[in-house]
Motif scaffolding. Structure first.
Motif, PDB file in Angstrom:
ATOM      1  N   LYS A 135      24.617  21.342  11.068  1.00 51.18           N
ATOM      2  CA  LYS A 135      25.514  20.538  11.151  1.00 51.18           C
ATOM      3  C   LYS A 135      25.054  19.186  10.809  1.00 51.18           C
ATOM      4  O   LYS A 135      25.513  18.434  10.034  1.00 51.18           O
ATOM      5  N   LEU A 136      23.856  18.760  11.142  1.00 47.09           N
ATOM      6  CA  LEU A 136      23.344  17.572  11.131  1.00 47.09           C
ATOM      7  C   LEU A 136      23.048  17.564   9.529  1.00 47.09           C
ATOM      8  O   LEU A 136      22.907  16.510   9.064  1.00 47.09           O
TER       9      LEU A 136
ATOM     10  N   GLU B 199      25.501  17.028   7.175  1.00 47.37           N
ATOM     11  CA  GLU B 199      26.176  15.647   7.314  1.00 47.37           C
ATOM     12  C   GLU B 199      25.144  14.599   6.674  1.00 47.37           C
ATOM     13  O   GLU B 199      25.774  13.670   6.215  1.00 47.37           O
ATOM     14  N   GLU B 200      23.728  14.769   6.884  1.00 48.58           N
ATOM     15  CA  GLU B 200      22.945  13.926   5.988  1.00 48.58           C
ATOM     16  C   GLU B 200      22.904  14.337   4.523  1.00 48.58           C
ATOM     17  O   GLU B 200      22.988  13.234   3.825  1.00 48.58           O
TER      18      GLU B 200
ATOM     19  N   ARG C 223      25.895  15.328   3.121  1.00 50.73           N
ATOM     20  CA  ARG C 223      27.171  14.627   2.514  1.00 50.73           C
ATOM     21  C   ARG C 223      26.920  13.252   2.479  1.00 50.73           C
ATOM     22  O   ARG C 223      27.369  12.450   1.852  1.00 50.73           O
ATOM     23  N   HIS C 224      26.151  12.578   3.632  1.00 51.12           N
ATOM     24  CA  HIS C 224      25.853  11.078   3.730  1.00 51.12           C
ATOM     25  C   HIS C 224      25.010  10.654   2.177  1.00 51.12           C
ATOM     26  O   HIS C 224      25.679   9.656   1.714  1.00 51.12           O
TER      27      HIS C 224
ATOM     28  N   LEU D   1      27.309  10.723  -0.851  1.00 48.47           N
ATOM     29  CA  LEU D   1      28.315   9.607  -0.705  1.00 48.47           C
ATOM     30  C   LEU D   1      27.506   8.494  -0.912  1.00 48.47           C
ATOM     31  O   LEU D   1      27.951   7.572  -1.882  1.00 48.47           O
ATOM     32  N   ARG D   2      26.274   8.141  -0.577  1.00 46.75           N
ATOM     33  CA  ARG D   2      25.677   7.093  -0.719  1.00 46.75           C
ATOM     34  C   ARG D   2      25.376   6.769  -2.448  1.00 46.75           C
ATOM     35  O   ARG D   2      25.595   5.733  -2.871  1.00 46.75           O
TER      36      ARG D   2
ATOM     37  N   ASP E  69      27.216   8.291  -4.466  1.00 45.89           N
ATOM     38  CA  ASP E  69      28.555   7.895  -5.068  1.00 45.89           C
ATOM     39  C   ASP E  69      28.659   6.389  -5.279  1.00 45.89           C
ATOM     40  O   ASP E  69      29.124   5.781  -6.053  1.00 45.89           O
ATOM     41  N   PHE E  70      28.619   6.002  -4.042  1.00 47.11           N
ATOM     42  CA  PHE E  70      28.573   4.440  -3.762  1.00 47.11           C
ATOM     43  C   PHE E  70      27.967   3.554  -4.472  1.00 47.11           C
ATOM     44  O   PHE E  70      28.456   2.637  -5.282  1.00 47.11           O
TER      45      PHE E  70
ATOM     46  N   MET F 265      29.201   3.945  -8.143  1.00 47.61           N
ATOM     47  CA  MET F 265      30.215   3.192  -8.295  1.00 47.61           C
ATOM     48  C   MET F 265      30.093   1.719  -8.763  1.00 47.61           C
ATOM     49  O   MET F 265      30.685   1.077  -9.248  1.00 47.61           O
ATOM     50  N   ARG F 266      29.169   1.162  -7.860  1.00 43.75           N
ATOM     51  CA  ARG F 266      28.824  -0.318  -7.768  1.00 43.75           C
ATOM     52  C   ARG F 266      28.164  -0.673  -8.795  1.00 43.75           C
ATOM     53  O   ARG F 266      28.609  -1.827  -9.468  1.00 43.75           O
TER      54      ARG F 266
ATOM     55  N   ASN G  52      30.887  -0.331 -11.576  1.00 39.10           N
ATOM     56  CA  ASN G  52      31.839  -1.481 -11.622  1.00 39.10           C
ATOM     57  C   ASN G  52      31.223  -2.847 -12.052  1.00 39.10           C
ATOM     58  O   ASN G  52      31.995  -3.536 -12.840  1.00 39.10           O
TER      59      ASN G  52
ATOM     60  N   LEU H 184      24.043  13.864  15.210  1.00 37.84           N
ATOM     61  CA  LEU H 184      25.056  14.331  14.621  1.00 37.84           C
ATOM     62  C   LEU H 184      26.298  13.057  14.727  1.00 37.84           C
ATOM     63  O   LEU H 184      26.915  12.830  13.675  1.00 37.84           O
TER      64      LEU H 184
ATOM     65  N   GLU I 158      25.248  10.138  12.721  1.00 37.82           N
ATOM     66  CA  GLU I 158      25.534  10.473  11.449  1.00 37.82           C
ATOM     67  C   GLU I 158      26.825  10.691  10.981  1.00 37.82           C
ATOM     68  O   GLU I 158      27.202   9.929   9.853  1.00 37.82           O
TER      69      GLU I 158
ATOM     70  N   ARG J  61      27.983   6.940  10.831  1.00 37.90           N
ATOM     71  CA  ARG J  61      27.461   6.445   9.621  1.00 37.90           C
ATOM     72  C   ARG J  61      28.395   6.905   8.507  1.00 37.90           C
ATOM     73  O   ARG J  61      28.765   6.018   7.539  1.00 37.90           O
ATOM     74  N   HIS J  62      28.824   8.090   8.522  1.00 36.14           N
ATOM     75  CA  HIS J  62      29.383   8.511   7.162  1.00 36.14           C
ATOM     76  C   HIS J  62      30.821   7.971   7.018  1.00 36.14           C
ATOM     77  O   HIS J  62      31.465   7.602   6.109  1.00 36.14           O
TER      78      HIS J  62
ATOM     79  N   LEU K  90      30.413   4.350   6.036  1.00 32.41           N
ATOM     80  CA  LEU K  90      30.262   4.355   4.420  1.00 32.41           C
ATOM     81  C   LEU K  90      31.468   4.807   3.808  1.00 32.41           C
ATOM     82  O   LEU K  90      31.929   4.291   2.774  1.00 32.41           O
TER      83      LEU K  90
ATOM     84  N   PHE L 140      33.293   2.546   0.978  1.00 28.33           N
ATOM     85  CA  PHE L 140      33.476   3.165  -0.243  1.00 28.33           C
ATOM     86  C   PHE L 140      35.019   2.658  -0.809  1.00 28.33           C
ATOM     87  O   PHE L 140      35.512   2.197  -1.707  1.00 28.33           O
TER      88      PHE L 140
ATOM     89  N   MET M 115      35.567  -0.675  -1.299  1.00 34.25           N
ATOM     90  CA  MET M 115      35.046  -1.450  -2.430  1.00 34.25           C
ATOM     91  C   MET M 115      35.868  -1.042  -3.947  1.00 34.25           C
ATOM     92  O   MET M 115      36.370  -1.631  -4.616  1.00 34.25           O
TER      93      MET M 115
ATOM     94  N   ASN N 251      37.560  -3.585  -6.143  1.00 37.94           N
ATOM     95  CA  ASN N 251      37.323  -3.317  -7.577  1.00 37.94           C
ATOM     96  C   ASN N 251      38.724  -3.458  -8.315  1.00 37.94           C
ATOM     97  O   ASN N 251      38.606  -3.777  -9.483  1.00 37.94           O
TER      98      ASN N 251
ATOM     99  N   ARG O  86      39.917  -6.015 -11.040  1.00 36.51           N
ATOM    100  CA  ARG O  86      40.107  -5.541 -12.351  1.00 36.51           C
ATOM    101  C   ARG O  86      41.194  -5.734 -12.794  1.00 36.51           C
ATOM    102  O   ARG O  86      41.427  -6.519 -13.885  1.00 36.51           O
TER     103      ARG O  86
END
Lengths: 190, 190
Positions: free
Chosen positions: A51-52, A55-56, A58-59, A62-63, A65-66, A69-70, A73, B52, B55, B58-59, B62, B66, B69, B73, B77
């Motif tokens: 799971k950990l 989750e990591e 996934r993070h 997402l990071r 993606d973030f 996107m930044r 943009n 976990l 995490e 944190r997710h 984020l 996200f 943002m 944006n 825009r």
């Protein structure tokens, strides 16, 4: 010893044997239970770890993606900012064409010449405002023909000039910074 | 029994006693070790669970960043898009002022009148281009004075009109969509 005693002894021996077997079985069970507790723990640990890890991951995704996107943009904003006046400037191009045409009249009276002079100042201030936003006339006459900024609408012959050179500008072309808003319509030397 | 034998027996007894104590201690250690294996597992599990939880938090944070943002944006825009032509339009206001002034000349010859007529068409096409981008003249004359869009530069008296009404427009004001680019300079009825 009597028979009874003998029998008792035998029973005793049997009991003894049974007890030993039982003990062995019990010890085995004990070991099994102990193993399975460890196994249960290990399974729980593995499950949590999985799971950990999920989750990591996934993070991290997402990071990413973030950050994407930044970055996108930022680029979008810069492009939008850079070409913000594009629509209005595009709409102003025919206005400039008409303005120039109107100013090209030959005047016969001083009154008319004076009016044209006043209007020419207005025209120049309009041009300045568009230049401030990045609008520029594309160079054409005498330049080598460049399909990126010139549109050849006819060919002419001038033996004194090089082949492929723009001879005449038939309609002004404009760029906004590095973007062509309208190519110059030109005649090209054969 | 000899003394030696007696002594040997004593020693034997001592050994016996020691062994028993050792066994007890060993059993205790065994129990302790067993407990501490469980405890170790529980500690590992707790540690992983805490990681976990961290995490996941944190997710979530984020994810919230996200979404924020993305929303910001989108708004940026839209605002950038809505007012994209603001700078150029602001620079065009004095051009429009001068244009209008130049067109207000009284003409005495047909030539001059004809030139003015042609230039008026250019002026109207310029106004159309600015209107298409959202530029609008602020209503003033006859309207109740509105400090949001009017700038009072003088007061006058007209007993036939209501107090606080705009009597004259001294310089045109403009809005871009819902944003005032320049308030109208007005005289207000005392």
């Amino acid at each position: 010893m009597t028979e009874t005693t003998e029998n008792k002894d035998l029973v005793q021996e049997d009991v003894q044997a049974e007890t030993t077997e039982e003990e062995v079985a019990q010890a085995e069970v004990q070991e099994e239970v102990e193993l399975s507790i460890e196994e249960q723990y290990e399974a729980k640990l593995a499950e949590l770890q999985a799971k950990l890890d999920d989750e990591e991951n996934r993070h991290l995704r997402l990071r990413a993606d973030f950050d994407n996107m930044r970055r996108r943009n930022q680029l979008d904003r810069e492009a939008a900012e850079k070409y913000r006046a594009q629509n209005l400037l595009s709409d102003l191009l025919p206005v400039l064409d008409n303005f120039e045409r109107a100013l090209q009249v030959e005047t016969t009276s001083e009154e008319a010449a004076s009016i044209i002079k006043g209007i020419e100042m207005v025209y120049r201030s309009l041009i300045e405002a568009t230049e401030k936003e990045g609008l520029q006339v594309i160079k054409a006459e005498g330049e080598p023909f460049d399909p990126n900024v010139h549109q050849a609408v006819m060919q002419e012959q001038d033996s004194e000039k090089e082949t492929g050179v723009v001879l005449r500008e038939l309609q002004k072309g404009y760029i906004l910074k590095d973007r062509v808003l309208r190519p110059t319509m030109v005649s090209v030397n054969e």
